[in-house]
Design a protein around this motif. Structure first.
Motif, mmCIF file in Angstrom:
data_model
loop_
_atom_site.group_PDB
_atom_site.id
_atom_site.type_symbol
_atom_site.label_atom_id
_atom_site.label_comp_id
_atom_site.label_asym_id
_atom_site.label_seq_id
_atom_site.Cartn_x
_atom_site.Cartn_y
_atom_site.Cartn_z
ATOM 1 N N LEU A 268 0.833 -1.210 0.000
ATOM 2 C CA LEU A 268 0.000 0.000 0.000
ATOM 3 C C LEU A 268 0.865 1.258 0.000
ATOM 4 O O LEU A 268 0.637 2.192 -0.774
ATOM 5 N N SER B 203 0.950 3.635 -3.269
ATOM 6 C CA SER B 203 0.396 4.985 -3.244
ATOM 7 C C SER B 203 1.458 6.010 -3.640
ATOM 8 O O SER B 203 1.142 7.033 -4.241
ATOM 9 N N GLN C 295 -18.087 2.081 2.137
ATOM 10 C CA GLN C 295 -16.855 2.731 2.562
ATOM 11 C C GLN C 295 -16.473 3.865 1.621
ATOM 12 O O GLN C 295 -15.907 4.864 2.025
ATOM 13 N N ALA D 43 -16.309 9.519 -0.645
ATOM 14 C CA ALA D 43 -15.244 9.931 -1.561
ATOM 15 C C ALA D 43 -15.753 9.960 -2.993
ATOM 16 O O ALA D 43 -15.423 10.857 -3.771
ATOM 17 N N LEU E 295 -17.489 13.038 -3.945
ATOM 18 C CA LEU E 295 -16.556 14.148 -4.142
ATOM 19 C C LEU E 295 -15.915 14.117 -5.524
ATOM 20 O O LEU E 295 -15.474 15.137 -6.047
ATOM 21 N N ILE F 195 -14.989 17.168 -8.752
ATOM 22 C CA ILE F 195 -13.583 17.267 -9.156
ATOM 23 C C ILE F 195 -13.462 17.075 -10.666
ATOM 24 O O ILE F 195 -12.802 17.850 -11.364
ATOM 25 N N HIS G 119 -12.465 19.919 -13.698
ATOM 26 C CA HIS G 119 -11.403 19.762 -14.696
ATOM 27 C C HIS G 119 -11.946 19.915 -16.114
ATOM 28 O O HIS G 119 -11.287 20.494 -16.968
ATOM 29 N N THR H 17 -6.939 12.333 -12.949
ATOM 30 C CA THR H 17 -7.032 12.634 -11.515
ATOM 31 C C THR H 17 -8.038 11.706 -10.832
ATOM 32 O O THR H 17 -7.750 11.118 -9.787
ATOM 33 N N ARG I 293 -6.741 8.202 -10.597
ATOM 34 C CA ARG I 293 -5.693 8.073 -9.591
ATOM 35 C C ARG I 293 -6.299 7.976 -8.192
ATOM 36 O O ARG I 293 -5.910 7.130 -7.385
ATOM 37 N N ILE I 294 -7.280 8.837 -7.913
ATOM 38 C CA ILE I 294 -7.928 8.788 -6.597
ATOM 39 C C ILE I 294 -8.627 7.440 -6.410
ATOM 40 O O ILE I 294 -8.556 6.824 -5.348
ATOM 41 N N LEU J 195 -6.121 4.684 -5.610
ATOM 42 C CA LEU J 195 -5.647 4.891 -4.238
ATOM 43 C C LEU J 195 -6.681 4.382 -3.227
ATOM 44 O O LEU J 195 -6.365 3.645 -2.286
ATOM 45 N N LEU J 196 -7.945 4.766 -3.459
ATOM 46 C CA LEU J 196 -9.006 4.401 -2.520
ATOM 47 C C LEU J 196 -9.252 2.898 -2.516
ATOM 48 O O LEU J 196 -9.351 2.274 -1.456
ATOM 49 N N ALA K 228 -6.471 1.067 -0.751
ATOM 50 C CA ALA K 228 -6.562 1.236 0.696
ATOM 51 C C ALA K 228 -7.700 0.406 1.274
ATOM 52 O O ALA K 228 -7.559 -0.240 2.310
ATOM 53 N N ARG L 184 -16.642 5.918 8.840
ATOM 54 C CA ARG L 184 -15.607 5.702 7.849
ATOM 55 C C ARG L 184 -14.274 5.492 8.537
ATOM 56 O O ARG L 184 -14.065 5.926 9.667
ATOM 57 N N PHE M 75 -7.158 3.304 5.367
ATOM 58 C CA PHE M 75 -6.181 4.133 4.651
ATOM 59 C C PHE M 75 -6.846 5.005 3.597
ATOM 60 O O PHE M 75 -6.363 6.070 3.272
ATOM 61 N N GLY M 76 -7.950 4.496 3.036
ATOM 62 C CA GLY M 76 -8.626 5.224 1.964
ATOM 63 C C GLY M 76 -8.958 6.648 2.369
ATOM 64 O O GLY M 76 -8.770 7.586 1.598
ATOM 65 N N LEU N 267 -5.663 8.738 2.654
ATOM 66 C CA LEU N 267 -5.046 9.061 1.371
ATOM 67 C C LEU N 267 -5.985 9.838 0.456
ATOM 68 O O LEU N 267 -5.558 10.416 -0.535
ATOM 69 N N ALA O 199 -6.995 16.394 -5.422
ATOM 70 C CA ALA O 199 -8.071 16.548 -6.383
ATOM 71 C C ALA O 199 -7.635 17.330 -7.621
ATOM 72 O O ALA O 199 -8.418 17.491 -8.556
ATOM 73 N N LEU P 10 -7.102 20.505 -7.840
ATOM 74 C CA LEU P 10 -7.803 21.789 -7.902
ATOM 75 C C LEU P 10 -6.825 22.919 -7.632
ATOM 76 O O LEU P 10 -5.705 22.693 -7.188
#
Lengths: 211, 180
Positions: A24, A28, A64, A68, A71, A75, A79, A91, A94-95, A98-99, A102, B75, B78-79, B82, B139, B141
Motif C-alpha cells: 500500500l 500509493s 466505505q 469519496a 466528491l 472534481i 477539470h 485525476t 488516480r484517486i 488509491l481508494l 486502501a 468511515r 487508509f482510503g 489518502l 483533487a 484543484l
C-alpha cells in the motif's frame, strides 16, 4: 467488534499484514510518480480483479467509498470546465486506484494483526526513547474505551433529556468529560496498583544508566 | 510518561472517536452539515495540553488508518487518509498540539475569549492550512477553488470552538490537568 474487517480465506486475506501495508505504501507513492490514463486504468482493473479474488461484498466496499465517490463528481466537472477532461479523468482514476487499494487492505486485514505489525515496526523507536509496548497498550486501551465512552454519552443524553437539557451542548459535554477524567484516574491507579510497568526506555543520546 | 498520562491520551482518543456517533447537525444558514467530531480535537488540546493532546489525536488517526471506522459516518481505513479529505484528518494532530501549546502559555490567565482564540487558531486555522492544500493536491484543484469549497464549514467550526471553549473552561475549574 468495532472493525471493518471482513473475514475470509482468500489469498488476499492470507497475505501477511506487513506485506500488505508495504504494498500500500509503495503503491500509493508510485501513483504520483508514474502518470497516464492508460496506466491508471490498468491498475484499477488489476485491483478490481483482486477484489473479486478476495470475495468482498460490494455493498460493504461501496459503503466505505460513497463519501469519496460523491466528491469525485465535482472534481471531474471542475477539470472539464477549467483544464481538460483528460487531466480530469487521470485525476479521478488516480484517486480511485488509491481508494480501492486502501479499502482492500482495510477490509482483508485484522485490526489485531495490524497493531502487531505496528508494534514490530516501531522497535527502532526504542532508540528515541519510545516504548512500543506502551504504544500497543494505549491502542488496545482506546479500543476498549470507545464503546465505554459511547455508552456514557448515551446515558448522559438520556439523563439531560429528562431535564429538558438535551439540546444544550454544554450540559452534555461537561458531565461526559468530568466522568471520563474521573474514570481515567481510577483506571491509572488500578494499573499502577497492579504493578503495570512496561520498563523505562532511554533514548540513545542519554546513554545507558541515566534515567 | 506516567501511567496516568497514557490513560488520559487513550481516553481523549476514545472521546474523539465517540463523537462519531453524533449524527451530522443541519443548521438553517449553513448549507453543509456540521459534524461534532472536531470538538474532540479542541478539547484534547485545551484539557490535556500540547504533548498529551497531540499524542491523543495521533493515536486516533493511527487507529483510523488501521481501519477502525471512527470517523463520522463510520468511515475509516487508509482510503480516508489518502483521499481528498485526508489532510483535514491528519491536521488534527498538529491542531490539538497547537491548541494545547497556546492554552499552556495562557493557563494562569485563561478566560473565555483567549481560550476561544486558542481553539480558533489551533482547531480551525491549522486544520484549514493543512487540509485545503491537501485537498487541492489530491483533487488537482487550485487553492482558491479548494478554499471556496471548504469555506461553508467555517461558521459551523466557529460554533464548535465556542462550545469547546465553554466546556474546557468548566473542566479547568473542576478538574485542572495542565501544570501538574
Amino acid at each position: 467488534m468495532l472493525s471493518l474487517y471482513v473475514p475470509g480465506h482468500s489469498p488476499v486475506h492470507r497475505l501477511p499484514a506487513g506485506v500488505k501495508l508495504l504494498v500500500l505504501a509503495a503503491g500509493s507513492a508510485a501513483l504520483f510518480v508514474v502518470p497516464g490514463v492508460a496506466v491508471h486504468a490498468g491498475e484499477l482493473l488489476a485491483i478490481l480483479v483482486l477484489f473479486h479474488v478476495a470475495g468482498l461484498p460490494w455493498r460493504e466496499v461501496l459503503d466505505q467509498l460513497r463519501p469519496a465517490l460523491i466528491l469525485l463528481v465535482p472534481i471531474f466537472l471542475f477539470h472539464v470546465f477549467a483544464t481538460d477532461w483528460v487531466l480530469g479523468l487521470e485525476t479521478v482514476l488516480r484517486i480511485l486506484v488509491l481508494l480501492f487499494l486502501a479499502v482492500i487492505v482495510t477490509l482483508t486485514t485484522r485490526l489485531s494483526d495490524m497493531i502487531e505489525v505496528l508494534e514490530k515496526a516501531m522497535r527502532p523507536l526504542r532508540l528515541a526513547g519510545i516504548n512500543p509496548s506502551k504504544v500497543g497498550m494505549m491502542l488496545s486501551m482506546v479500543i476498549r474505551l470507545i464503546p465505554l465512552m459511547m455508552r456514557e454519552a448515551g446515558e448522559i443524553l438520556e439523563a439531560q433529556r429528562a431535564r429538558g437539557l438535551d439540546r444544550n451542548a454544554i450540559a452534555l459535554l461537561v458531565p461526559l468529560l468530568i466522568k471520563a477524567l474521573k474514570m481515567a484516574d481510577d483506571l491509572s491507579d488500578a494499573m499502577d496498583a497492579r504493578g503495570y510497568d512496561p520498563g523505562a526506555v532511554t533514548p540513545f543520546w542519554r546513554g545507558k544508566g541515566t534515567p | 510518561m506516567s501511567t496516568r498520562d497514557m490513560v488520559l491520551i487513550a481516553l481523549f482518543a476514545a472521546i474523539t472517536a465517540a463523537f462519531a456517533v453524533f449524527p451530522p447537525v443541519q443548521i438553517p444558514v449553513v448549507p453543509a452539515p456540521i459534524v461534532v467530531q472536531n470538538i474532540g480535537v479542541m478539547l484534547a488540546g485545551a484539557i490535556l495540553g500540547a504533548r498529551r493532546g497531540g499524542l491523543a489525536l495521533l493515536l486516533f488517526v493511527v487507529l483510523v488508518a488501521l481501519g477502525m471506522p471512527l470517523l463520522t459516518g463510520w468511515r475509516g481505513g487508509f482510503g480516508v487518509i489518502l483521499g481528498p479529505t485526508g489532510g483535514f484528518v491528519l491536521s488534527w494532530i498538529p491542531a490539538a498540539f497547537v491548541v494545547g501549546a497556546m492554552v499552556e502559555k495562557l493557563w494562569s490567565r485563561l478566560n473565555f475569549w483567549n481560550l476561544l482564540l486558542c481553539n480558533v487558531v489551533g482547531g480551525i486555522v491549522v486544520v484549514y492550512a493543512l487540509g485545503i492544500p491537501w485537498l487541492a493536491a489530491v483533487a488537482g484543484l487550485e487553492l482558491g477553488q479548494a478554499l471556496a469549497g471548504s469555506a461553508v464549514f467555517i461558521p459551523g467550526d466557529v460554533v464548535k470552538a465556542v462550545i469547546a471553549s465553554l466546556a474546557a473552561l468548566v473542566v479547568k475549574r473542576s478538574y485542572p490537568l495542565i501544570g501538574r
